[in-house]
Write a protein that holds these residues in place. Sequence first.
Motif, PDB file in Angstrom:
ATOM      1  N   ASP A  29       0.818  -1.217   0.000  1.00  0.00           N
ATOM      2  CA  ASP A  29       0.000   0.000   0.000  1.00  0.00           C
ATOM      3  C   ASP A  29       0.848   1.262   0.000  1.00  0.00           C
ATOM      4  N   ALA A  30       1.980   1.233   0.723  1.00  0.00           N
ATOM      5  CA  ALA A  30       2.846   2.408   0.806  1.00  0.00           C
ATOM      6  C   ALA A  30       4.267   1.922   1.098  1.00  0.00           C
ATOM      7  N   ASP A  31       5.124   2.837   1.540  1.00  0.00           N
ATOM      8  CA  ASP A  31       6.506   2.503   1.881  1.00  0.00           C
ATOM      9  C   ASP A  31       6.812   2.850   3.333  1.00  0.00           C
ATOM     10  N   ARG A  32       5.859   2.584   4.205  1.00  0.00           N
ATOM     11  CA  ARG A  32       6.077   2.856   5.626  1.00  0.00           C
ATOM     12  C   ARG A  32       7.090   1.861   6.189  1.00  0.00           C
ATOM     13  N   SER A  33       8.036   2.368   6.974  1.00  0.00           N
ATOM     14  CA  SER A  33       9.085   1.509   7.502  1.00  0.00           C
ATOM     15  C   SER A  33       9.597   2.073   8.824  1.00  0.00           C
ATOM     16  N   LEU A  34      10.507   1.326   9.439  1.00  0.00           N
ATOM     17  CA  LEU A  34      11.168   1.734  10.670  1.00  0.00           C
ATOM     18  C   LEU A  34      12.671   1.651  10.468  1.00  0.00           C
TER      19      LEU A  34
END
Length: 363
Positions: A159-164
Amino acid sequence: MGNSLSCCLSRNACPKLGRRRGSAEPDCESEVYKAAAGNAVAVAPAAATVEPAELDFAGGEGHHLQHISDREMPEDLALEPNPSDHPRASTIFLSKSQTDVREKRKSNHLNHVSPGQLTKKYNSCSTIFLDDSIVSLPNFRTTLKRMTLAIYYHIKNRDADRSLDIFDERLHPLTREKIPEEYFEHDPEHEFIYRFVHTVFSAALLTADCAIVTLIYLERLLIYAEIDICPTNWKRIVLGAILLASKLWDDDAVRNVDYSQILKDVTVEDMNEMERHFLELLQFNIDVPVSVYAKYYFDLRSLAHDNNLNVLFTPLTKQRAQNLEAVSRLCDDKYKDVCRAAMRRSFSADHFIGIRSSNTILS
């Protein structure tokens, strides 16, 4: 019976919805109850002169029931169940793959592509075709192929490129060699993901069922931490899930120092920190119910069927049947020992399910 009339209305149950504002209330006792006492048919007072706009609900506030559509759904029911925790929730990887599967089928239909020679073999009364994979002991190579294909669809249809930061390979590289920035701009191919996972599993001597648990932890992390698996973090997320799955599922767990020897440029401190963050993001929920494990196993089989992954099916002979029965009995005995140890620690519903001996499903 007969001419007698029984009425279950009480004094406080008199309908007041047909009351005009400023007008007198209809006398229930004088009209309804007197009719009942006189062996006559009780007829409710006529309300033809009452218009819907003039109804007064304020006086009957205590008797007014809220419509079910106006009630708020409890928070735990409003949210969709987590597939890594709930056995009836559909897996995320299977839903993400359906878009590509439908496009392939549509393209083949529009281009009149022939399916070619039928490679799938069907069972009959005299012959049963099976692969050498069962729920309690999946085939190593085919399971890794299916699991890495699920990861591929997670990356491709994210869905997106959310990361930590802890999973960002640019901040915590797995190799000392400088990786060009273009490497993180393209989605990895399925074969590339398979080679990476196969190398780790073969070097650590992990089993195929550990790959299924790895996928469960991966999807649980994506939901709990609200992140996406993408080109910059997929290796470290997969590695962290393998690390936890190997410690939970295998009796002789691989230590973090062993992974640092498999991946020469990764330090033990880095592995320890990643494991700690992974557990915190999972809220220390590392339990895998048997029903959830079985669901992921069969959904991976469906994924392989939809993508035409080659699986060798051979006729079931008497010797193969005896071997499968022996493997099933061995796995059942091992699982009973695990359940007895778990029952000494807790009495959850999943462990009660595991106590009942069930035959291995051949599929």
